[in-house]
Scaffold this active site. Structure first.
Site, PDB file in Angstrom:
ATOM      1  N   GLN A 100       0.857  -1.217  -0.037  1.00  0.00           N
ATOM      2  CA  GLN A 100      -0.108   0.118  -0.118  1.00  0.00           C
ATOM      3  C   GLN A 100       1.029   1.275  -0.031  1.00  0.00           C
ATOM      4  O   GLN A 100       1.648   1.585   1.049  1.00  0.00           O
ATOM      5  CB  GLN A 100      -0.970   0.201   1.216  1.00  0.00           C
ATOM      6  CG  GLN A 100      -1.898   1.146   1.136  1.00  0.00           C
ATOM      7  CD  GLN A 100      -2.964   1.412   2.405  1.00  0.00           C
ATOM      8  OE1 GLN A 100      -2.291   1.745   3.461  1.00  0.00           O
ATOM      9  NE2 GLN A 100      -4.071   1.203   2.313  1.00  0.00           N
ATOM     10  N   TYR A 184      -5.767  11.220   3.784  1.00  0.00           N
ATOM     11  CA  TYR A 184      -4.123  11.537   3.432  1.00  0.00           C
ATOM     12  C   TYR A 184      -3.898  12.078   1.921  1.00  0.00           C
ATOM     13  O   TYR A 184      -5.221  12.831   1.514  1.00  0.00           O
ATOM     14  CB  TYR A 184      -3.497  10.323   3.453  1.00  0.00           C
ATOM     15  CG  TYR A 184      -3.713   9.568   4.867  1.00  0.00           C
ATOM     16  CD1 TYR A 184      -3.073  10.308   5.925  1.00  0.00           C
ATOM     17  CD2 TYR A 184      -4.069   8.380   4.914  1.00  0.00           C
ATOM     18  CE1 TYR A 184      -3.097   9.756   7.123  1.00  0.00           C
ATOM     19  CE2 TYR A 184      -4.120   7.686   6.142  1.00  0.00           C
ATOM     20  CZ  TYR A 184      -3.720   8.312   7.411  1.00  0.00           C
ATOM     21  OH  TYR A 184      -3.613   7.982   8.618  1.00  0.00           O
ATOM     22  N   ARG A 231      -7.481   2.404  -2.974  1.00  0.00           N
ATOM     23  CA  ARG A 231      -8.341   2.514  -1.790  1.00  0.00           C
ATOM     24  C   ARG A 231      -9.052   3.904  -1.677  1.00  0.00           C
ATOM     25  O   ARG A 231      -8.094   4.859  -1.970  1.00  0.00           O
ATOM     26  CB  ARG A 231      -7.749   2.272  -0.347  1.00  0.00           C
ATOM     27  CG  ARG A 231      -8.600   2.114   0.746  1.00  0.00           C
ATOM     28  CD  ARG A 231      -7.818   1.532   2.070  1.00  0.00           C
ATOM     29  NE  ARG A 231      -8.860   1.044   2.890  1.00  0.00           N
ATOM     30  CZ  ARG A 231      -8.788   0.771   3.911  1.00  0.00           C
ATOM     31  NH1 ARG A 231      -7.611   1.215   4.829  1.00  0.00           N
ATOM     32  NH2 ARG A 231      -9.549   0.034   4.821  1.00  0.00           N
ATOM     33  N   GLY A 321      -9.287  -6.532   9.546  1.00  0.00           N
ATOM     34  CA  GLY A 321      -8.094  -5.897  10.236  1.00  0.00           C
ATOM     35  C   GLY A 321      -7.742  -6.377  11.447  1.00  0.00           C
ATOM     36  O   GLY A 321      -7.165  -7.351  11.695  1.00  0.00           O
ATOM     37  N   ARG A 322      -8.664  -5.907  12.568  1.00  0.00           N
ATOM     38  CA  ARG A 322      -8.291  -6.319  13.784  1.00  0.00           C
ATOM     39  C   ARG A 322      -8.206  -7.902  14.165  1.00  0.00           C
ATOM     40  O   ARG A 322      -7.369  -8.219  14.901  1.00  0.00           O
ATOM     41  CB  ARG A 322      -9.358  -5.636  14.751  1.00  0.00           C
ATOM     42  CG  ARG A 322      -9.081  -4.163  14.998  1.00  0.00           C
ATOM     43  CD  ARG A 322     -10.069  -3.604  15.816  1.00  0.00           C
ATOM     44  NE  ARG A 322      -9.832  -2.100  16.202  1.00  0.00           N
ATOM     45  CZ  ARG A 322     -10.423  -1.298  16.876  1.00  0.00           C
ATOM     46  NH1 ARG A 322     -11.446  -1.654  17.271  1.00  0.00           N
ATOM     47  NH2 ARG A 322     -10.063   0.199  16.866  1.00  0.00           N
TER      48      ARG A 322
END
Length: 352
Positions: A100, A184, A231, A321-322
């Site tokens: 990424q 971002y 993304r 994810g988690r």
């Protein structure tokens, strides 16, 4: 578990995934002081190689893109060599991995990219508008007012993104995911709250999408469309405020991305239960309605809810994810219907 979730998926003509479960990009801040991946990171990714695809933690494309401590880079020979160890380990375990690519834009801080005699480079952003607050994990650092980057700066950034993609392939990554989400740099161009430009990179949907599409096209030219993904987060909710006009920008962007034949489009949400009036509901619903190619959902899915969503054609792949932090053998546990270890914040301080 009898589900499409665990069946192979042809991502494109050159990459077939062993299953539809992706390991989400998870910033862990565990690189060394030169932003080189460590041996602990090699083992960390290797243990999760049974994911259909690993999306690496966000990797900065050049020094002024850094906004968090010890986030890895992909611009030095040492960093490339460090990532080679990671990708080799993942491939030895039968896995696939995308890098990424990341520039944090106005969320960067000069503390991380000091020059000679503490002369700091400028923080870069579409407009000279600071984000409020302090840097996570280093709350003593307050965000700075960024420099509104010039067209010359933009041309260099496009080139640097393409070089980072080439570096990723040299490092052994199967492809790259452009981080165009979560407030971002690329996302900052796409939202009215952060982009106040009046030149050919601002004001209209076509102009606001210009830089992101230039980056996409440069990377496609560098490594091929089948190895390029992006993304996005149309719902402004992280490091910026929402604007109803954002919908027009993303309507345009998605129509253009659909012509690029990308590896996939990844939903950049941490919680897909969030709804946005100007998108007509959740981000994943909006993206599916406006993008018919391979779509990756994210945001708190379980194996059961992901399986249901895939069966109902709401998306094609799911990023976890988690649960992957807490369970390196997540895919195996799903296959065997075994109980998962529950994620806790304490797990963020070590790579298991």
């Amino acid at each position: 578990m009898n589900s499409k979730l665990l069946q192979p998926y042809n991502l494109n003509a050159v990459i077939t995934l062993n299953n539809r479960i992706l390991m989400a990009p998870l910033t862990r801040c565990m690189a060394d002081d030169d932003l080189v991946p460590t041996q602990a990171m090699v083992e960390y990714y290797g243990r999760r190689a049974d994911a259909g695809l690993i999306i690496s933690e966000a990797i900065i494309i050049r020094p002024d893109g850094q906004g968090y401590p010890n986030t890895p880079g992909l611009f030095s020979s040492a960093q490339i060599e460090g990532w080679k160890k990671v990708t080799t380990k993942v491939h030895q375990q039968g896995g696939k991995i995308f890098a990424q690519l990341w520039h944090t834009g106005r969320v960067a801080h000069p503390f991380f990219f000091q020059k000679n005699n503490n002369n700091c480079a400028d923080v870069m952003a579409p407009s000279a508008i600071a984000v409020e607050g302090t840097v996570p994990r280093m709350r003593e650092l307050t965000y700075q007012v960024p420099k509104a980057i010039t067209e010359e700066d933009i041309n260099q950034l496009v080139s640097d993104y393409a070089q980072a993609a080439k570096n990723a392939r040299v490092a052994g990554f199967d492809g790259v995911e452009i981080h165009g989400a979560n407030g971002y740099l690329i996302d900052q161009f796409l939202h009215y709250d952060s982009n106040h430009r009046t030149d050919c990179y601002g004001e209209t949907p076509e102009n606001k999408a210009r830089f992101p599409l230039q980056v996409v096209d440069a990377i496609i030219d560098a490594i091929g469309h089948e190895r390029t993904a992006i993304r996005v987060s149309p719902g402004a909710y992280f490091n910026m405020a929402a604007d109803v006009k954002d919908r027009q920008v993303f309507d345009y962007l998605l129509s253009k991305l659909a012509t690029r034949d990308l590896a996939y489009l990844h939903e950049g949400m941490f919680d897909d239960s969030m709804t946005f009036d100007y998108l007509g509901g959740t981000v994943s619903t909006y993206l599916r309605a406006n993008y018919s190619d391979t779509l990756v959902a994210a945001g708190g899915y379980t194996s059961a809810s992901a399986s249901k969503g895939i069966d109902e054609n709401k998306f094609d792949l799911v990023a976890i994810g988690r649960a992957f932090i807490a369970n390196p053998d997540y895919v195996s546990k799903v296959k065997q219907n075994e109980e998962l270890i529950e994620y806790s914040e304490e797990m963020l301080t070590s790579l298991v």
